[in-house]
Design an enzyme around this catalytic site. Structure first.
Site, PDB file in Angstrom:
ATOM      1  N   HIS A   1       0.865  -1.254  -0.213  1.00 22.82           N
ATOM      2  CA  HIS A   1       0.118   0.155  -0.026  1.00 22.82           C
ATOM      3  C   HIS A   1       0.730   1.200  -0.034  1.00 22.82           C
ATOM      4  CE1 HIS A   1      -3.653  -2.287   0.661  1.00 22.82           C
ATOM      5  NE2 HIS A   1      -2.762  -3.098   1.438  1.00 22.82           N
TER       6      HIS A   1
ATOM      7  N   HIS B   1      -2.818 -12.430   1.591  1.00 23.17           N
ATOM      8  CA  HIS B   1      -2.637 -12.452   2.966  1.00 23.17           C
ATOM      9  C   HIS B   1      -3.280 -13.722   3.800  1.00 23.17           C
ATOM     10  CE1 HIS B   1      -6.285 -10.135   2.905  1.00 23.17           C
ATOM     11  NE2 HIS B   1      -5.515  -9.047   2.810  1.00 23.17           N
TER      12      HIS B   1
ATOM     13  N   ASP C   1       1.899  -7.210   2.433  1.00 26.05           N
ATOM     14  CA  ASP C   1       0.717  -6.179   2.627  1.00 26.05           C
ATOM     15  C   ASP C   1       1.262  -4.968   3.492  1.00 26.05           C
ATOM     16  OD1 ASP C   1      -1.553  -5.348   2.974  1.00 26.05           O
ATOM     17  OD2 ASP C   1      -2.342  -7.010   4.359  1.00 26.05           O
TER      18      ASP C   1
ATOM     19  N   ASP D   1      -8.580  -5.055  -2.716  1.00 17.96           N
ATOM     20  CA  ASP D   1      -7.949  -5.220  -1.206  1.00 17.96           C
ATOM     21  C   ASP D   1      -8.297  -4.126  -0.253  1.00 17.96           C
ATOM     22  OD1 ASP D   1      -5.920  -6.887   0.038  1.00 17.96           O
ATOM     23  OD2 ASP D   1      -4.899  -4.837   0.306  1.00 17.96           O
TER      24      ASP D   1
ATOM     25  N   ASN E   1      -6.331   0.768  -3.028  1.00 21.99           N
ATOM     26  CA  ASN E   1      -7.262   1.271  -1.967  1.00 21.99           C
ATOM     27  C   ASN E   1      -6.644   2.881  -1.732  1.00 21.99           C
ATOM     28  OD1 ASN E   1      -4.986   0.163  -0.537  1.00 21.99           O
ATOM     29  ND2 ASN E   1      -6.315  -0.332   1.226  1.00 21.99           N
TER      30      ASN E   1
END
Ligand code: DOR
Length: 422
Positions: free
Chosen positions: A63, A233, A306, A153, A95
């Site tokens: 991210h 994940h 992640d 996600d 996201n």
């Protein structure tokens, strides 16, 4: 002096199954020679004796938070963090705010990454518009624009009919769907894994079944549509078992596990540190063992971080109010060396496969191998160097780690992207 010579390293190439001490000569952005001994005239020399020389690591679940949440991370800081952690390519999740759900947004990330990025950046595009789970995004256009996968996600695609349609479309371009498997009703307002520890600590739980029912659904949909499905994940023993079974049946499913899910159990939540708050939550010790077994036997193809950086203000609050997520790029290699390589769960070849070749193959990225003529994306790791995790020294803006102060094995000594040391 544009040549770079990496001398005497233990070269690990999972594509050719090579695990041998040799030299690597880089000229410009290509590997031009790999031999037992290459003379080092007119070259910058890296002494890689007793070090592991891996194909550049690829993190397929990151991210970067830009645009919209630049106080948590930017493309610049996130890719600097990636380089510090040994990653030569990161794959960013959509996201952001706005969500990456159209070609213009993809172009924005691409241009920013070209200008400010320290490593390569690939983009996962949203399955649904705004990741709201209501209407499909222009998937075909985004596939044409280089989306390496589709995912909402951070959220599941709750509607099964929408997920089925998304899989039908994605399979037309042979682009995988990355599924964040979570049943929101079952998760409710849970904060940590539901079980003995949540009872002892008096915290609302997230049952393992919240993940497992969606893993089951998405495997059934992938089996039905023929779509390539990648489970993000993965965290529970039964999820791993379902993926193992589906693979044996020939379903096109792959999976990834994060370093925190193979390194920590829900016992780490004792003490109520919000640094342990992550979604999916840290599970039981039996789940951790199942994840490790899945990594060892290849049921779990990939290690992905992640990386979910958050601002201090999102984490320095009581557990129930804290954001979910761990800043993972700069501890991944050390956690893999300490918890997988040193105890013999994975060989160096398997570690390189899970952290480089497998993500490259799943996402069809050119990388994950070391060979003459191939790209000079290389990661050098000293597996015998002890490090103490110090979040204050992270390149990432996100200092949210439950590993702070921990002594680990394994240090990234060099990250080489396109022939350049980062
Ligand atoms: O802990 C998490 N944080 N899990 C997710 O799925 C999303 C991520 C985030 O974006 O912060």
């Amino acid at each position: 002096m544009s040549k770079l010579l990496i001398k005497n390293g233990r070269v690990i190439d999972p594509l050719s199954n090579t695990d041998r001490v040799m030299d690597i000569l880089v000229d410009g952005n290509r590997i031009i020679k790999m031999e037992a001994s290459i003379p080092g005239n007119d070259c910058e020399v890296i002494d890689a004796r007793d070090k592991l020389v891996f194909p550049g690591l690829i993190d397929m679940h990151v991210h970067l938070r830009e645009p919209g949440y630049e106080h948590k991370e930017t493309i610049e800081s996130g890719t600097r963090s990636a380089a510090a952690g040994g990653f030569t390519t990161v794959v960013c999740m959509p996201n952001t705010n706005p969500v990456i759900d159209n070609p213009a947004m993809m172009e924005y990330i691409k241009l920013k990454a070209e200008k400010e990025g320290h490593v390569r950046v690939k983009v996962v595009a949203a399955i649904t518009k705004g990741s709201k789970g209501e209407e499909l995004s222009p998937m075909g256009e985004m596939a044409g624009y280089g989306a390496v996968a589709f995912s909402d996600d951070g959220k599941p695609v709750t509607s099964s009919i929408l997920m089925k349609r998304a899989m039908e479309y994605a399979s037309m371009w042979d682009v995988p769907i990355i599924s964040h498997c979570e049943d929101l009703d079952l998760r409710g307002d849970g904060l940590m894994n539901e079980g003995e520890m949540s009872t002892i600590l008096g915290m609302r739980g997230i049952p393992s079944a919240a993940e497992e029912v969606m893993v089951a659904r998405d495997i059934a949909l992938a089996r039905y549509t023929g779509c390539r499905l990648h489970i993000a994940h993965i965290s529970t023993g039964y999820s791993v078992e379902m993926v193992r079974h589906a693979k044996a049946e020939g379903v096109q499913v792959t999976a990834e596990a994060t370093p925190h899910h193979f390194s920590l159990s829900d016992r780490a939540v004792d003490g109520y540190s919000s640094m342990t708050k992550v979604n999916p939550p840290l599970r039981t010790e039996a789940d951790v063992e199942a994840v490790k077994k899945g990594l060892a036997d290849g049921t779990i193809d990939v290690i992905a971080t992640d990386h979910a950086p958050h601002h201090r203000d999102d984490k320095e609050v009581e557990y129930s109010l804290a954001a979910f997520g761990i800043s993972g790029l700069e501890t991944a290699v050390s956690l893999a060396v300490t918890n997988l390589l040193k105890p013999g769960v994975l060989t160096p070849l398997q570690m390189a496969e899970r952290m480089s070749l497998a993500p490259a193959q799943i996402l069809k990225i050119d990388g994950g191998y070391l060979k003459e003529g191939g790209p000079a994306d290389i990661t050098i790791i000293d597996p015998d160097c002890e490090v103490v995790v110090d979040a204050e020294k992270f390149a990432s803006k996100g200092r949210n780690t439950p590993f702070g102060g921990m002594k680990l094995w394994g240090k990234v000594t060099h990250t080489i992207v396109d022939g350049k040391i980062k």
